[in-house]
Scaffold this active site. Sequence first.
Site, PDB file in Angstrom:
ATOM      1  N   ARG A  24       0.859  -1.181   0.000  1.00  0.00           N
ATOM      2  CA  ARG A  24       0.000   0.000   0.000  1.00  0.00           C
ATOM      3  C   ARG A  24       0.892   1.227   0.000  1.00  0.00           C
ATOM      4  O   ARG A  24       1.860   1.287   0.762  1.00  0.00           O
ATOM      5  CB  ARG A  24      -0.850  -0.028   1.273  1.00  0.00           C
ATOM      6  CG  ARG A  24      -1.776   1.150   1.406  1.00  0.00           C
ATOM      7  CD  ARG A  24      -2.468   1.154   2.754  1.00  0.00           C
ATOM      8  NE  ARG A  24      -1.864   2.122   3.645  1.00  0.00           N
ATOM      9  CZ  ARG A  24      -2.468   2.626   4.717  1.00  0.00           C
ATOM     10  NH1 ARG A  24      -3.678   2.225   5.057  1.00  0.00           N
ATOM     11  NH2 ARG A  24      -1.870   3.495   5.475  1.00  0.00           N
ATOM     12  N   TYR A  81      -3.714  11.712   5.873  1.00  0.00           N
ATOM     13  CA  TYR A  81      -3.863  10.401   6.488  1.00  0.00           C
ATOM     14  C   TYR A  81      -2.729   9.469   6.056  1.00  0.00           C
ATOM     15  O   TYR A  81      -2.364   9.420   4.885  1.00  0.00           O
ATOM     16  CB  TYR A  81      -5.202   9.749   6.096  1.00  0.00           C
ATOM     17  CG  TYR A  81      -5.114   8.255   6.302  1.00  0.00           C
ATOM     18  CD1 TYR A  81      -5.167   7.742   7.588  1.00  0.00           C
ATOM     19  CD2 TYR A  81      -4.852   7.391   5.245  1.00  0.00           C
ATOM     20  CE1 TYR A  81      -4.980   6.397   7.816  1.00  0.00           C
ATOM     21  CE2 TYR A  81      -4.664   6.049   5.459  1.00  0.00           C
ATOM     22  CZ  TYR A  81      -4.733   5.553   6.740  1.00  0.00           C
ATOM     23  OH  TYR A  81      -4.521   4.235   6.967  1.00  0.00           O
ATOM     24  N   ARG A 136     -13.414  -5.358   4.262  1.00  0.00           N
ATOM     25  CA  ARG A 136     -12.301  -5.113   5.190  1.00  0.00           C
ATOM     26  C   ARG A 136     -12.632  -5.386   6.648  1.00  0.00           C
ATOM     27  O   ARG A 136     -11.788  -5.196   7.531  1.00  0.00           O
ATOM     28  CB  ARG A 136     -11.870  -3.649   5.071  1.00  0.00           C
ATOM     29  CG  ARG A 136     -11.405  -3.262   3.709  1.00  0.00           C
ATOM     30  CD  ARG A 136      -9.916  -3.206   3.585  1.00  0.00           C
ATOM     31  NE  ARG A 136      -9.278  -2.298   4.506  1.00  0.00           N
ATOM     32  CZ  ARG A 136      -8.201  -2.590   5.236  1.00  0.00           C
ATOM     33  NH1 ARG A 136      -7.670  -3.780   5.186  1.00  0.00           N
ATOM     34  NH2 ARG A 136      -7.651  -1.679   6.029  1.00  0.00           N
ATOM     35  N   ASP A 140      -5.156   3.824   0.212  1.00  0.00           N
ATOM     36  CA  ASP A 140      -6.274   4.091   1.124  1.00  0.00           C
ATOM     37  C   ASP A 140      -6.670   5.565   1.026  1.00  0.00           C
ATOM     38  O   ASP A 140      -5.869   6.452   1.338  1.00  0.00           O
ATOM     39  CB  ASP A 140      -5.823   3.759   2.563  1.00  0.00           C
ATOM     40  CG  ASP A 140      -6.973   3.736   3.547  1.00  0.00           C
ATOM     41  OD1 ASP A 140      -8.085   4.176   3.199  1.00  0.00           O
ATOM     42  OD2 ASP A 140      -6.746   3.281   4.684  1.00  0.00           O
ATOM     43  N   GLU A 151     -13.367  -1.353   7.098  1.00  0.00           N
ATOM     44  CA  GLU A 151     -12.627  -1.501   8.358  1.00  0.00           C
ATOM     45  C   GLU A 151     -13.411  -0.923   9.535  1.00  0.00           C
ATOM     46  O   GLU A 151     -13.182  -1.323  10.675  1.00  0.00           O
ATOM     47  CB  GLU A 151     -11.242  -0.856   8.261  1.00  0.00           C
ATOM     48  CG  GLU A 151     -11.288   0.655   8.102  1.00  0.00           C
ATOM     49  CD  GLU A 151      -9.913   1.279   7.961  1.00  0.00           C
ATOM     50  OE1 GLU A 151      -9.058   0.676   7.312  1.00  0.00           O
ATOM     51  OE2 GLU A 151      -9.724   2.374   8.506  1.00  0.00           O
ATOM     52  N   HIS A 167      -9.153   6.766   2.735  1.00  0.00           N
ATOM     53  CA  HIS A 167      -9.584   7.056   4.117  1.00  0.00           C
ATOM     54  C   HIS A 167     -10.817   7.955   4.169  1.00  0.00           C
ATOM     55  O   HIS A 167     -10.843   8.970   4.869  1.00  0.00           O
ATOM     56  CB  HIS A 167      -8.430   7.642   4.938  1.00  0.00           C
ATOM     57  CG  HIS A 167      -8.356   7.067   6.324  1.00  0.00           C
ATOM     58  ND1 HIS A 167      -8.721   7.773   7.440  1.00  0.00           N
ATOM     59  CD2 HIS A 167      -7.989   5.844   6.762  1.00  0.00           C
ATOM     60  CE1 HIS A 167      -8.553   7.004   8.516  1.00  0.00           C
ATOM     61  NE2 HIS A 167      -8.115   5.821   8.128  1.00  0.00           N
ATOM     62  N   GLU A 207      -9.063   1.900  -1.414  1.00  0.00           N
ATOM     63  CA  GLU A 207      -9.776   1.629  -0.156  1.00  0.00           C
ATOM     64  C   GLU A 207     -10.557   2.837   0.332  1.00  0.00           C
ATOM     65  O   GLU A 207     -10.075   3.975   0.242  1.00  0.00           O
ATOM     66  CB  GLU A 207      -8.730   1.229   0.893  1.00  0.00           C
ATOM     67  CG  GLU A 207      -9.321   0.951   2.261  1.00  0.00           C
ATOM     68  CD  GLU A 207      -8.240   0.590   3.274  1.00  0.00           C
ATOM     69  OE1 GLU A 207      -7.154   0.133   2.854  1.00  0.00           O
ATOM     70  OE2 GLU A 207      -8.486   0.764   4.474  1.00  0.00           O
ATOM     71  N   GLU A 232      -4.034  -7.265   5.806  1.00  0.00           N
ATOM     72  CA  GLU A 232      -3.153  -6.129   6.097  1.00  0.00           C
ATOM     73  C   GLU A 232      -2.202  -6.488   7.240  1.00  0.00           C
ATOM     74  O   GLU A 232      -2.603  -7.124   8.208  1.00  0.00           O
ATOM     75  CB  GLU A 232      -4.010  -4.913   6.503  1.00  0.00           C
ATOM     76  CG  GLU A 232      -3.193  -3.669   6.824  1.00  0.00           C
ATOM     77  CD  GLU A 232      -4.078  -2.475   7.172  1.00  0.00           C
ATOM     78  OE1 GLU A 232      -5.263  -2.671   7.495  1.00  0.00           O
ATOM     79  OE2 GLU A 232      -3.563  -1.349   7.128  1.00  0.00           O
ATOM     80  N   TRP A 282     -11.943  12.184   8.725  1.00  0.00           N
ATOM     81  CA  TRP A 282     -10.524  11.884   8.865  1.00  0.00           C
ATOM     82  C   TRP A 282     -10.242  10.548   8.237  1.00  0.00           C
ATOM     83  O   TRP A 282     -11.042   9.641   8.270  1.00  0.00           O
ATOM     84  CB  TRP A 282     -10.111  11.857  10.355  1.00  0.00           C
ATOM     85  CG  TRP A 282      -8.685  11.381  10.437  1.00  0.00           C
ATOM     86  CD1 TRP A 282      -7.571  12.069  10.039  1.00  0.00           C
ATOM     87  CD2 TRP A 282      -8.226  10.088  10.872  1.00  0.00           C
ATOM     88  NE1 TRP A 282      -6.454  11.287  10.203  1.00  0.00           N
ATOM     89  CE2 TRP A 282      -6.832  10.064  10.702  1.00  0.00           C
ATOM     90  CE3 TRP A 282      -8.878   8.964  11.383  1.00  0.00           C
ATOM     91  CZ2 TRP A 282      -6.047   8.965  11.039  1.00  0.00           C
ATOM     92  CZ3 TRP A 282      -8.118   7.864  11.705  1.00  0.00           C
ATOM     93  CH2 TRP A 282      -6.691   7.866  11.531  1.00  0.00           C
TER      94      TRP A 282
HETATM   95  C1  GCO Z   1      -5.886   1.036   7.586  1.00  0.00           C
HETATM   96  C2  GCO Z   1      -6.643   1.992   8.423  1.00  0.00           C
HETATM   97  C3  GCO Z   1      -5.976   2.403   9.705  1.00  0.00           C
HETATM   98  C4  GCO Z   1      -6.946   3.257  10.537  1.00  0.00           C
HETATM   99  C5  GCO Z   1      -6.724   2.972  11.971  1.00  0.00           C
HETATM  100  C6  GCO Z   1      -7.636   3.780  12.865  1.00  0.00           C
HETATM  101  O1  GCO Z   1      -6.238   0.938   6.431  1.00  0.00           O
HETATM  102  O2  GCO Z   1      -4.990   0.390   8.110  1.00  0.00           O
HETATM  103  O3  GCO Z   1      -7.192   3.023   7.678  1.00  0.00           O
HETATM  104  O4  GCO Z   1      -4.747   3.012   9.525  1.00  0.00           O
HETATM  105  O5  GCO Z   1      -6.781   4.590  10.266  1.00  0.00           O
HETATM  106  O6  GCO Z   1      -6.907   1.614  12.180  1.00  0.00           O
HETATM  107  O7  GCO Z   1      -7.484   3.368  14.176  1.00  0.00           O
HETATM  108 MG    MG Z   2      -7.942   1.970   5.923  1.00  0.00          MG
END
Ligand code: GCO
Ligand code: MG
Length: 402
Positions: free
Chosen positions: A147, A159, A283, A210, A262, A212, A236, A339, A402
């Site tokens: 990634r 991020y 995820r 990602d 996630e 995010h 992602e 991951e 975020w």
């Molecule tokens: C990822 C996630 C993490 C989250 C984190 C928040 O893809 O690994 O986006 O980095 O930001 O788990 O607690």
């Molecule tokens: Mg993520």
Amino acid sequence: MKIVRADVIVTCPGRNFVTLKIVTDEGLYGIGDATLNGRELAVASYLKDHVCPTLIGRDPGRIEDIWQYLYKGAYWRRGPVTMTAIGAVDMALWDILGKAANLPLYRLLGGASRDSVMVYGHATGRDLPEALERYAEHVEAGYKAIRIQCGIPNMGSVYGVSKRAGAYEPATKGAVDEQSWSTEKYLDFVPKLFEAVRERFGFDTHLLHDVHHRLTPIEAARLGKAVEPYRLFWLEDPTPAENQAAFRLIREHTVTPIAVGEVFNSIWDCKQLIEEQLVDYIRATLTHAGGITHLRRVADLASLYQVRTGCHGASDLSPVCMGAALHFDLWVPNFGVQEYMGYPEAALDVFPHAWRFERGVMHPGEAPGHGVDIDEALAARYPYDPAWLPVARLEDGTLWNW
Ligand code: GCO
Ligand code: MG
């Protein structure tokens, strides 16, 4: 066999982790990860005050019944705190079952579907040259899937990129980190990042990224379309997923594969995304989505629609979750990728584990149960240390995702 004790252990060996330990009258015990990053004590209290007392005296082998009891019996269904607590209980009970049967967890699930589990690592740079250097290191280390996240020119912070060199950790101590976000600057830069990766490393590694949750659906559609030539393994969280139908818009415009989930905690969060084939990878993971008992249902639904798993494995999921997830991944027929961010040394010491990493793939090991333990004396030397997840604001100050 009966449950005689259930203890919650909060420790901070490099970062905060919450662990549930369930002990039986036969001396066997199991552990489960209950870490909800930035909201750790809410789950610790949910477990201590509302779950642990109800476990005493139960047969730990009645895993399904205990899951249903905690889900339906709370009356208040779902949500990250409840589902993380249930996930921890479930993980600990499967651990006990494996130890009682003297079998590794993956064998209880139906045995290995593959020899090892492909993981993706994080190549993160504050600028393009640094990001490409980190990518090169991952290629060297044998990663097959990587990634990439990179600082965006003229944007203060983003991020996935640490301000300092070294491992990325989003939670910060003291004040909440307020980051600023510009969709325009991001969309302008990110295709150039992927182009640079493919130019330098070719197409031999799976490339992941990602977003995010930062884009609107139509912006996400535009990005997916623009980066098609770089053939991403996945894009992602391109847009927030509370509104599952929003992903239709993305799908109408691009064949870039999408990974989401996630932050999901139940099958209801992804039902439409899966049934309408709006995503390619799901995820959700064991800790936040109700443990093995529930994630197995999510994966089975996903398999009907050729959606594959891509379990969240950030370092805020403890080495206990990593162990259990690797058993799940070794078994699950519709596996995609796992991951793996790695852990601080101290965390690896506090959680002795049977899992191992070798050249881009992992294996859960053959120890009975999920193969991860906790050294409680060592854990006690790392007391809880409050930390906050950041927030993001648009450049005009508006609070963003975020
Ligand atoms: C990822 C996630 C993490 C989250 C984190 C928040 O893809 O690994 O986006 O980095 O930001 O788990 O607690
Ligand atoms: Mg993520």
